[in-house]
Design a protein around this motif. Structure first.
Motif: not given
Length: 510
Positions: A28-43, A46-51, A80-87
């Motif tokens: 199983w590839l590319g499972i999002r475990y966190a919200q995209a760390p972009v915009g207001d979430l840059r730096w 991390p916040r958990p990805a929504a179920d 390559q993208d800041e939206d990179c938090l996958f497992l």
């Protein structure tokens, strides 16, 4: 040739994930475990990805974190993208009678390079050979994950230690969801190499990691390369200056947030190369001792026997520094001049520390000449000595198994790399067929390599199953060390000369 069938469905609390079967493994590839760390979430932490209640197609890797060009490709078609938090998850393509142990991988790359999608880290062979569940993950890198903006711009709303926080969130995801993939959340082994191993050893000294991992494997950990907030603030201020941003200006935070990821990645690259040139033996990016998430220096906590009391398998490679010299990398000071500068800086910054006698140190390397002398000292400073300090201290509170990887193919010996940094990886993962660009077995050694890989996978997975990789535990009495080579052997106090030369006191090579 690989065959792909209709994919298995894992119904987890986070959602239902449809994978695929390939090479006798479910993946199983590319499972999002966190919200995209972009915009207001840059730096920001991390916040958990929504179920989700919808079925998710988990058949392709997610994007890698933006990073400088690397000689090691990130994988076919990987963006390559800041939206990179996958497992990613691999299991054998067979049902297990009981839940399988879980092995969670943290890739290396000086906290600047790398991704879970790299071909070496395909988990199929390790999962099948070891009868384990393998998880690999991306975490934020460089300025996106390890820049001390919270120290340089206090009160601006930036969080620190973001790459480490990403790992902790991914491990929390594993605890909650891995049973749906056949994994046992009570048997999680976190393993990593280089910067990934640095994260592993940092986790051992991170109180909030308790309960998220039950065993640890650290391959070539730069355990001493974790710095305090003052140093992190100086590096971050230098980063801002390179972008034309005055850290004292009232609009500094807004100006930084407005920049695009390509500009930030380029500035990150310049900082990565510049800091170790001016400050030998240090990294531009690394975890930070912030007094909160990381309360103290991990190497201090572990060497004093105060870390999470879980079994540890730890070791280094015989010729660690040769790769850095070959690539003309500034990360490790391999020349005599730069080593002398590092010692001078250390004496100036820590006058209370009794440095080892110079003649005494050099005597331990008298069998080496010219280039090899610098490589030997550099590899020991960067990797072997910190590993010995950790093994000694941690063995007082938990089982420790120490190794040194010595095997080298004819080609790697010819080009004077030997058992260099990272050369053990293909054997751990069983992915010896790296394609036409992989020259490791160009002059032979593949059959020996296949047998060596079988042994290493057997040992690493046995440790994940029960904590015993098949050689004696390290103790202050015997200091048993497994030497991994064409034929493995156990040697008591393999590093006796090294310890006599440098002493037993933990040194800070800053």
């Amino acid at each position: 040739m690989s065959t792909v069938s209709s994919g298995p469905l894992a119904a987890a609390p986070a959602g239902s994930f449809r994978g695929r079967v390939e090479d006798d493994a479910r993946r199983w590839l590319g499972i999002r475990y966190a919200q995209a760390p972009v915009g207001d979430l840059r730096w920001r932490a991390p916040r958990p990805a929504a179920d989700t209640t919808e079925e998710v197609a988990a058949t392709a890797f997610g994007a890698a974190c933006p990073q400088p060009p690397s000689p090691l490709p990130l994988g076919d078609g990987i963006a390559q993208d800041e939206d990179c938090l996958f497992l990613n998850v691999w299991t054998p393509d067979a049902e297990a009678r009981t839940p399988r142990p879980v092995m969670v991988w943290l890739h290396g790359g000086a906290y600047v390079f790398g991704a879970a999608s790299q071909r070496t880290y395909d988990g199929a062979r390790l999962a099948v050979a070891g009868d384990v569940v393998v998880v690999t993950l991306n975490y934020r890198l460089g300025a996106f994950g390890f820049l001390g903006l919270d120290a340089a711009l206090p009160g601006a709303g930036f969080d620190g230690n973001l790459g480490l926080r990403d790992v902790l969130l991914a491990l929390t995801w594993v605890q909650r969801n891995i049973a749906a993939f056949g994994g046992d959340p009570d048997q999680v082994t976190v393993f990593g190499e280089s910067a990934g191993a640095g994260l592993v050893t940092t986790l051992l000294a991170t109180p909030s990691a308790s309960g998220l991992l039950h065993r640890a494997i650290a391959e070539s950990s730069p355990a001493s390369s974790v710095y305090g907030p003052e140093r992190a603030g100086r590096v971050a201020t230098r980063f801002l200056s390179s972008l034309g941003i005055d850290s004292d200006a009232p609009d500094a935070a807004d100006a930084l947030r407005a920049l695009d990821s390509a500009t930030l990645a380029e500035a990150s690259h310049e900082l990565f190369a510049g800091v170790p040139e001016e400050d030998p033996g240090t990294l531009a990016f690394s975890p930070v001792i912030d007094g909160d998430l990381v309360p103290e220096a991990p190497i201090t906590v572990i060497s004093e026997g105060r870390a999470l009391a879980i079994p540890l398998l730890i070791g280094t490679n015989k010729d660690e520094a040769s790769l850095f010299a070959y690539m003309k990398s500034p990360l490790i000071p391999v020349t005599g001049e730069r080593i002398e500068r590092m010692f001078a800086d250390m004496a100036a910054e820590s006058p209370e520390v009794a440095l080892p006698d110079r003649a005494q140190v050099l005597a331990a390397y008298e069998h080496l000449r010219h280039r090899a002398l610098g490589l030997g000292i550099a590899g020991d400073i960067g990797f072997r000595l910190p590993t010995l300090w950790l093994a000694e201290g941690h063995s007082a509170v938990a089982p420790v198994h120490l190794y040194r990887f010595d095997y080298s193919t004819p080609f790697l010996r010819l080009v004077r790399l030997g058992a260099t940094h990272g050369s053990e990886l293909v054997y751990v993962w069983g992915n010896l067929d790296g394609g036409p660009k992989d020259l490791t077995f160009r002059l032979g050694g593949r059959r020996t390599g296949e047998e060596l890989s079988r042994r290493m996978q057997e040992r690493w997975s046995a440790f994940a199953h029960g904590g015993d990789p098949g050689w004696p535990e390290y103790s202050s009495d015997s200091r048993a060390t497994l030497v991994i080579d064409r034929h493995d052997r156990v040697v008591d106090d393999l590093d006796a000369d090294l310890r006599r030369a440098w002493g037993d006191e933990v040194l800070s090579f800053r």
